[in-house]
Structures are given as structure tokens and as C-alpha cells.
Design an enzyme around this catalytic site. Structure first.
Site, PDB file in Angstrom:
ATOM      1  NE  ARG A 187      -3.596  -2.482   0.024  1.00  0.00           N
ATOM      2  CZ  ARG A 187      -3.254  -3.618  -0.603  1.00  0.00           C
ATOM      3  NH1 ARG A 187      -2.143  -3.666  -1.337  1.00  0.00           N
ATOM      4  NH2 ARG A 187      -4.017  -4.685  -0.533  1.00  0.00           N
ATOM      5  CB  SER A 236      -9.849  -1.553   2.875  1.00  0.00           C
ATOM      6  OG  SER A 236      -9.089  -1.991   3.973  1.00  0.00           O
ATOM      7  CD  GLU A 306      -6.046  -0.123   2.304  1.00  0.00           C
ATOM      8  OE1 GLU A 306      -6.321  -0.545   1.168  1.00  0.00           O
ATOM      9  OE2 GLU A 306      -5.912  -0.878   3.292  1.00  0.00           O
TER      10      GLU A 306
END
Length: 324
Positions: A187, A236, A306
Site C-alpha cells: 500500500r 478498506s 488506508e
């Protein structure tokens, strides 16, 4: 209670209109005081001082080269994992569309503009009989976001399939990156934040079209079964810590279904936040921070957001600039 916005007096001009006077001309569309909430999946948030939709890569480069250095520049995609704070975003917000959404196939390579939807890229690859890109169908974003976040789902990550990317830096210079130059990790992308990705080349493997479609169907079914895909959500919320699952930590902390104002942690998937209908961005962010506090208290782990959060809270917004 949420503060009310001040009504402009006669003779005053908005912040966006004032900024627009300082910006270079462009072939694309420049919109002052542009609402951003309707563009996001959460459907909350204040306006951009100026929203710029460039016509093409050259238009973007020329605009950035002429944009004053003190003007903040923020790029957004389809805004599926974005929270815009209630006070809006200072400076220029850039959204890529049109020519940036094109996708083509050459042999085993897929060339995609940064504004192309991940799902569109997966579908284009399937139609060409290219596998390994099926996971993109499970990511509700754009290729530009997939590069910047090293987006991944259902057993695949962007780093697994990307060959290279093109971007424009804050000075308007075109940059070309090979796979290793992107420094993609979980990520995360190592390219400076001020670089706006405009296109990417992805590489697939020849496969059976029916089998590829079957895998994409499996992903769609799994998403619908486990995620609140029809809700006002940002996907998410927290990245998975090493060796842990964020949803399990949220669950353990007793936060499944937790409500703050008009925002709620989903009952269906504990790592998704929902706008129940009347949430503010402040509600949503406060919910996330409360979850982080409880997870730290119960597990000793600090969850990392996130969802990308941009802009300023409503109570920090200044009034419009006086017309000179």
C-alpha cells in the site's frame, strides 16, 4: 452542531474566484469553488478552491509549469477511498478523466491511462485473453490510484503486473518510471507525492478467456458477499499491520457496528466505514480515530489509515477574500 458557512457580502468574491485569477489558462476545465462531496463515494466534504480537469497530458504539464509554487495541488481519482474534510481543499484539485481513461492492448501488454477504472482494465485484459490482471476487478478505483497505493486484492497487487508508468511532476516535467523505480511496497509507492501519474503499462499472460471471466465472477461474488458494496463507503479503512488483519483487530476491540454521529463501522465488514445518510466528514474521521484508539488499547497496535484524507475541517475555514 456543525458550524454554518458565512454568506458572502456584496462586493466580496469567493476564495476560488480569487485563486482562479492567479492560475495559468488551460484547454481543460477550471471550476472555482467546485463541490467535491458528490464526487466521492462517501458523498461528504467541502469544495475545492479550484477543480481542474486537464484535456490531456500536455495540458496538465503546461498548467503545472505555470501554476504558482505557493498554490497547493492535490490530485484525486474516482474518489472511492477518499475522505474530503468538511472545510474543503485549499488550492487546486486535479481530476483526470477523458483522454486519461483510455485503455489499449498490444500483445501481452495493457496500456492504461491513470484515469481508467481498474475494472475496465481487467475487462479489457479479459477480452484480449490476458490473465493475471483479474484482481483489478476487485478494486473500485483507477489505475493512477492503484499505482500510488500499490493497490491489491484477491491475491494480486499492482507491483505484480506493472512494467512502468509515466507522470508529471509539480514543475510540469514528464517523468518515466520503470517497475523498480516506483519502489512499490504494501500500500505504498516511493515516487514523490507531487508526481501525478498519467499512464501505466501492465503485463499479462496469455490465458483462456472463459477461465479469466470465471475468476472475475468469483471476485465479484466474494466482494458482494463480504463487503457493503452498495453503501456510501470508502472501502478498506485501515491497512493490515504485518501479520495481522485490520478487520479482526477492529472486531476484537468491539468496534463492529460502532456509531459516531452519522457514521458507522459496517456490521458486514468491520474494516469498512459507512455514511448512514447524514454523516459529516468530521463524523467519519472521528469514528476512524476512535477505532484506532480502541485497537491500540486492546491490541497494542496502531492502525494506519488506508483511506486518504484531504482538506481542512470546517471550523478552520476562513471567510472569502475581499475583492481588490
Amino acid at each position: 452542531m456543525m458550524a454554518e458557512r458565512r454568506t458572502m457580502d456584496e462586493g466580496e468574491v469567493s476564495r476560488g474566484t480569487t485563486l482562479l485569477r492567479r492560475l495559468p489558462s488551460a484547454r481543460g476545465r477550471l471550476t472555482p469553488d467546485a463541490p467535491l462531496g458528490p464526487l466521492t463515494w462517501f458523498r461528504v466534504g467541502g469544495p475545492a478552491d479550484v477543480l481542474f480537469r486537464p484535456a490531456d497530458e500536455d495540458d496538465l504539464a503546461q498548467f503545472l509549469a505555470g501554476c504558482p509554487a505557493d498554490v497547493p495541488v492535490t490530485v484525486i481519482g474516482v474518489a472511492s477511498n477518499l475522505l474530503v474534510r468538511d472545510g474543503g481543499v485549499r488550492g487546486v484539485v486535479i481530476r483526470l478523466g477523458g483522454s486519461f481513461a483510455q485503455v489499449s492492448v498490444e500483445g501481452d501488454r495493457v496500456r492504461a491511462g491513470a484515469g481508467a477504472l481498474d475494472l475496465t482494465v481487467a475487462q479489457t485484459a479479459q477480452a484480449a485473453g490476458l490473465s493475471r490482471l483479474e484482481f483489478l476487478s476487485g478494486i473500485p478505483g483507477t489505475i493512477g490510484g492503484a499505482i500510488r497505493m500499490n493497490g491489491g486484492a484477491y491475491g494480486g497487487e499492482t507491483v505484480d503486473v506493472i512494467e512502468g508508468a509515466v507522470g508529471i511532476d509539480r514543475q510540469g516535467r514528464r517523468r518515466v518510471y520503470g517497475r523498480d523505480d516506483l519502489h512499490l511496497t504494501y500500500r505504498h509507492c516511493g515516487v514523490p507525492e507531487d508526481v501525478i501519474f498519467t499512464a501505466a503499462t501492465l503485463r499479462g499472460t496469455a490465458g483462456d478467456k472463459a477461465a479469466i471471466q470465471a475468476r472475475m465472477d468469483e471476485i465479484a461474488t466474494a466482494r458482494a458477499a463480504s463487503q457493503p458494496v452498495r453503501a456510501r463507503t470508502g472501502g478498506s479503512t485501515f491497512a493490515n499491520p504485518a501479520g495481522e488483519k485490520a478487520w479482526a483487530l477492529v472486531d476484537k476491540a468491539g468496534c463492529r457496528g460502532l456509531v459516531v454521529g452519522g457514521a458507522q463501522m459496517s456490521e458486514k465488514h468491520a474494516n469498512f466505514m459507512l455514511n448512514l445518510g447524514d454523516a459529516t466528514a468530521a463524523d467519519i474521521e472521528a469514528l476512524g480515530e476512535e477505532v484506532r484508539r480502541r485497537v491500540l488499547e486492546t491490541s497494542g497496535i496502531t492502525l494506519r489509515w488506508e483511506i486518504r484524507r484531504i482538506g481542512v475541517p470546517l471550523d478552520t475555514v476562513e471567510g472569502p477574500a475581499n475583492q481588490s
